[in-house]
Design an enzyme around this catalytic site. Structure first.
Site, PDB file in Angstrom:
ATOM      1  N   ILE A  12       0.842  -1.201   0.000  1.00  0.00           N
ATOM      2  CA  ILE A  12       0.000   0.000   0.000  1.00  0.00           C
ATOM      3  C   ILE A  12       0.877   1.252   0.000  1.00  0.00           C
ATOM      4  O   ILE A  12       0.646   2.205  -0.749  1.00  0.00           O
ATOM      5  CB  ILE A  12      -0.984  -0.016   1.198  1.00  0.00           C
ATOM      6  N   ASP A  31      11.585   2.773   5.729  1.00  0.00           N
ATOM      7  CA  ASP A  31      11.163   1.371   5.676  1.00  0.00           C
ATOM      8  C   ASP A  31      12.339   0.501   6.124  1.00  0.00           C
ATOM      9  O   ASP A  31      13.490   0.779   5.764  1.00  0.00           O
ATOM     10  CB  ASP A  31      10.759   1.006   4.241  1.00  0.00           C
ATOM     11  N   PHE A  72       2.300   3.162   7.280  1.00  0.00           N
ATOM     12  CA  PHE A  72       1.832   1.878   6.726  1.00  0.00           C
ATOM     13  C   PHE A  72       2.651   0.706   7.247  1.00  0.00           C
ATOM     14  O   PHE A  72       2.421  -0.428   6.835  1.00  0.00           O
ATOM     15  CB  PHE A  72       1.963   1.884   5.200  1.00  0.00           C
ATOM     16  N   ASN A  75       2.991  -5.278  10.865  1.00  0.00           N
ATOM     17  CA  ASN A  75       2.788  -6.685  10.536  1.00  0.00           C
ATOM     18  C   ASN A  75       1.280  -6.886  10.453  1.00  0.00           C
ATOM     19  O   ASN A  75       0.533  -6.322  11.257  1.00  0.00           O
ATOM     20  CB  ASN A  75       3.402  -7.579  11.613  1.00  0.00           C
ATOM     21  N   SER A  76       0.835  -7.664   9.477  1.00  0.00           N
ATOM     22  CA  SER A  76      -0.618  -7.697   9.243  1.00  0.00           C
ATOM     23  C   SER A  76      -1.183  -9.092   8.970  1.00  0.00           C
ATOM     24  O   SER A  76      -2.189  -9.219   8.286  1.00  0.00           O
ATOM     25  CB  SER A  76      -0.956  -6.761   8.084  1.00  0.00           C
ATOM     26  N   TYR A 140      -3.584  -8.858  16.084  1.00  0.00           N
ATOM     27  CA  TYR A 140      -3.389  -7.895  14.995  1.00  0.00           C
ATOM     28  C   TYR A 140      -4.398  -6.753  15.128  1.00  0.00           C
ATOM     29  O   TYR A 140      -4.034  -5.569  15.190  1.00  0.00           O
ATOM     30  CB  TYR A 140      -3.524  -8.594  13.632  1.00  0.00           C
ATOM     31  N   PHE A 168     -10.880  -2.525   4.465  1.00  0.00           N
ATOM     32  CA  PHE A 168     -11.458  -3.855   4.341  1.00  0.00           C
ATOM     33  C   PHE A 168     -10.453  -4.643   3.487  1.00  0.00           C
ATOM     34  O   PHE A 168      -9.330  -4.811   3.911  1.00  0.00           O
ATOM     35  CB  PHE A 168     -12.916  -3.757   3.885  1.00  0.00           C
ATOM     36  N   LEU A 189      -6.284 -13.533  -0.956  1.00  0.00           N
ATOM     37  CA  LEU A 189      -7.036 -14.315  -1.939  1.00  0.00           C
ATOM     38  C   LEU A 189      -6.699 -13.974  -3.396  1.00  0.00           C
ATOM     39  O   LEU A 189      -6.353 -14.867  -4.181  1.00  0.00           O
ATOM     40  CB  LEU A 189      -8.543 -14.133  -1.703  1.00  0.00           C
ATOM     41  N   ASP A 289     -12.220 -16.552  10.334  1.00  0.00           N
ATOM     42  CA  ASP A 289     -12.810 -15.859   9.180  1.00  0.00           C
ATOM     43  C   ASP A 289     -14.309 -15.622   9.387  1.00  0.00           C
ATOM     44  O   ASP A 289     -15.085 -16.573   9.376  1.00  0.00           O
ATOM     45  CB  ASP A 289     -12.653 -16.718   7.904  1.00  0.00           C
TER      46      ASP A 289
HETATM   47  N1  UFG Z   1      -9.348 -17.318   1.107  1.00  0.00           N
HETATM   48  C1  UFG Z   1      -9.472 -18.553   0.526  1.00  0.00           C
HETATM   49  N2  UFG Z   1      -8.343 -19.178   0.095  1.00  0.00           N
HETATM   50  C2  UFG Z   1      -7.093 -18.639   0.215  1.00  0.00           C
HETATM   51  C3  UFG Z   1      -6.978 -17.359   0.810  1.00  0.00           C
HETATM   52  C4  UFG Z   1      -8.134 -16.728   1.251  1.00  0.00           C
HETATM   53  O1  UFG Z   1     -10.561 -19.089   0.387  1.00  0.00           O
HETATM   54  O2  UFG Z   1      -6.115 -19.273  -0.184  1.00  0.00           O
HETATM   55  C5  UFG Z   1     -10.582 -16.626   1.566  1.00  0.00           C
HETATM   56  C6  UFG Z   1     -10.554 -16.302   3.044  1.00  0.00           C
HETATM   57  O3  UFG Z   1     -11.025 -17.384   3.786  1.00  0.00           O
HETATM   58  C7  UFG Z   1     -11.444 -15.068   3.095  1.00  0.00           C
HETATM   59  C8  UFG Z   1     -11.233 -14.389   1.740  1.00  0.00           C
HETATM   60  O4  UFG Z   1     -10.632 -15.383   0.906  1.00  0.00           O
HETATM   61  O5  UFG Z   1     -12.765 -15.449   3.168  1.00  0.00           O
HETATM   62  C9  UFG Z   1     -10.293 -13.215   1.809  1.00  0.00           C
HETATM   63  O6  UFG Z   1      -9.110 -13.609   2.497  1.00  0.00           O
HETATM   64  P1  UFG Z   1      -7.812 -12.699   2.573  1.00  0.00           P
HETATM   65  O7  UFG Z   1      -6.795 -13.461   3.365  1.00  0.00           O
HETATM   66  O8  UFG Z   1      -7.441 -12.226   1.218  1.00  0.00           O
HETATM   67  O9  UFG Z   1      -8.303 -11.422   3.383  1.00  0.00           O
HETATM   68  P2  UFG Z   1      -9.016 -11.343   4.825  1.00  0.00           P
HETATM   69  O10 UFG Z   1     -10.429 -10.952   4.568  1.00  0.00           O
HETATM   70  O11 UFG Z   1      -8.782 -12.527   5.655  1.00  0.00           O
HETATM   71  O12 UFG Z   1      -8.114 -10.207   5.491  1.00  0.00           O
HETATM   72  C10 UFG Z   1      -8.400  -8.856   5.371  1.00  0.00           C
HETATM   73  C11 UFG Z   1      -7.092  -8.086   5.525  1.00  0.00           C
HETATM   74  C12 UFG Z   1      -6.527  -8.282   6.904  1.00  0.00           C
HETATM   75  C13 UFG Z   1      -7.561  -7.921   7.924  1.00  0.00           C
HETATM   76  C14 UFG Z   1      -8.827  -8.714   7.697  1.00  0.00           C
HETATM   77  C15 UFG Z   1      -9.904  -8.234   8.621  1.00  0.00           C
HETATM   78  O13 UFG Z   1      -6.162  -8.514   4.551  1.00  0.00           O
HETATM   79  O14 UFG Z   1      -5.391  -7.455   7.079  1.00  0.00           O
HETATM   80  O15 UFG Z   1      -9.307  -8.502   6.367  1.00  0.00           O
HETATM   81  O16 UFG Z   1     -10.599  -9.325   9.123  1.00  0.00           O
HETATM   82  F1  UFG Z   1      -7.115  -8.205   9.172  1.00  0.00           F
END
Ligand code: UFG
Length: 331
Positions: A12, A31, A72, A75-76, A140, A168, A189, A289
């Protein structure tokens, strides 16, 4: 303006630096390159250093007279934060205090902070607005919420004006193709699906098809990196121009949810134009999740006068796919 972008070598931050420089600002990037990449700092001046290094911060703020700071560097990874909470509280919370204190000492009054939907915890209703209770369910989210709280007290005691932007699902890539997402390890994802399409991975696994949603997969609010960055630029303008002061906080999303399956379908459509396809597998739920996470970003739109330009999921995926094709050879 002269702006310090901490974490400007990350996904970002690097897009933000480009946007600020293109708008005519003078940008310094700080950084430690722990998760960022030197190659992503294509604009601005890079200072390699860590927020734990108070001496370095003092010197930097003595040499440069910053009008504002965007932060920015954090760790996330939710999962990692459950196993190594110390890393998260130390870096995301305690190191941020170092930065805020040096700002206070040098009378720098404008701060934009990367916060997260993870500060809300399990959604009580959807879409999530700023009034939604903030009850994080992992270190986190807790570490980010602590900083939000600190900023309220620093606003009233020290006159430090700040805007917390709660993202989000940040995604997409620079529309000009110069920058994009590259995490190591990658857990998000969209880049994972694209890596499966480009052949860097064998397949993509859907984490659960038994959620209480229409197609059984989780729903998220995907927001283009460019739109995320334009909100930061507007937030800085808002407090620098004194139109608003204090500790402000806005949610950033498109207000529209897409399921994991819908994202996969759009990717299939986009990559098929290049003759690519992908293998999709079904796995178990990933712990922590929520079924649905969608932002109500009305306040950001109203107060910041922010209009997302790339809300269309196919556009987001096209930009990310262009970056994925290019990174396969370059990184
Ligand atoms: N997912 C899969 N397969 C994968 C990876 C992800 O099905 O290999 C699903 C996850 O279960 C989730 C969706 O795709 O339902 C999105 O997952 P991400 O990991 O891309 O993102 P998140 O929604 O888990 O995470 C985001 C931010 C985080 C933050 C979080 C808030 O990236 O920093 O939202 O809950 F903490």
């Amino acid at each position: 303006m002269k702006v310090l972008v901490v974490g400007g070598a990350g996904y970002i931050g690097s897009h933000m630096v480009k946007m600020l420089v293109k708008a005519g600002h003078d940008v310094v990037v700080l950084d430690n390159l722990s998760t960022g990449f030197r190659e992503l700092v294509q604009y601005g001046r890079l200072v390699i250093g860590d927020l734990a290094d108070v001496h370095l911060l003092e010197n930097l703020f003595q040499q440069e007279s910053f009008d504002g700071v965007m932060h920015f560097a954090a760790n996330s990874l939710v999962g990692e934060s459950m196993v190594h909470p110390s890393k998260y509280y130390r870096n995301n919370m305690s190191n941020t205090l170092n930065l805020l204190d040096v700002m206070v000492r040098h009378n720098v009054k404008h701060f934009i902070f990367s916060s997260t939907a993870a500060t809300f915890g399990e959604p009580e209703y959807s879409p999530i607005d700023e009034k939604h209770p903030q009850v994080p369910i992992n270190p986190y989210g807790a570490s980010k919420l602590m900083v939000e709280r600190v900023l309220q007290d620093y606003a009233s005691a020290y006159g430090l004006n700040s805007v917390c932007l709660r993202y989000f699902n940040a995604c997409g890539a620079d529309p000009e193709g110069e920058l994009g997402e590259c995490h190591d390890p990658e857990t998000h994802l969209i880049p994972l699906i694209l890596q499966a399409a480009s052949g860097r991975r064998e397949s993509i696994t859907v984490f659960g098809r038994d959620y209480d949603t229409e197609d059984g997969t989780c729903i998220r609010d995907y927001i283009h990196i460019q739109d995320l960055c334009s909100a930061h630029a507007l937030a800085l303008e808002l407090i620098v121009s004194d139109k608003k002061s204090g500790a402000l906080a806005y949610n950033l999303g498109n207000g529209q949810g897409f399921s994991v399956q819908q994202v996969i379908d759009v990717v299939q459509k986009v990559v098929s134009k290049d003759g690519c396809s992908l293998v999709v597998e079904t796995g178990v739920r990933r712990s922590g999740d929520p079924a649905v996470l969608v932002a109500d970003a009305t306040l950001a739109k109203d107060v910041l006068n922010w209009t997302p330009e790339y809300a269309d999921l196919e556009t987001i995926i096209r930009h990310a796919w262009a970056w994925e094709k290019q990174s396969n050879t370059e990184f």
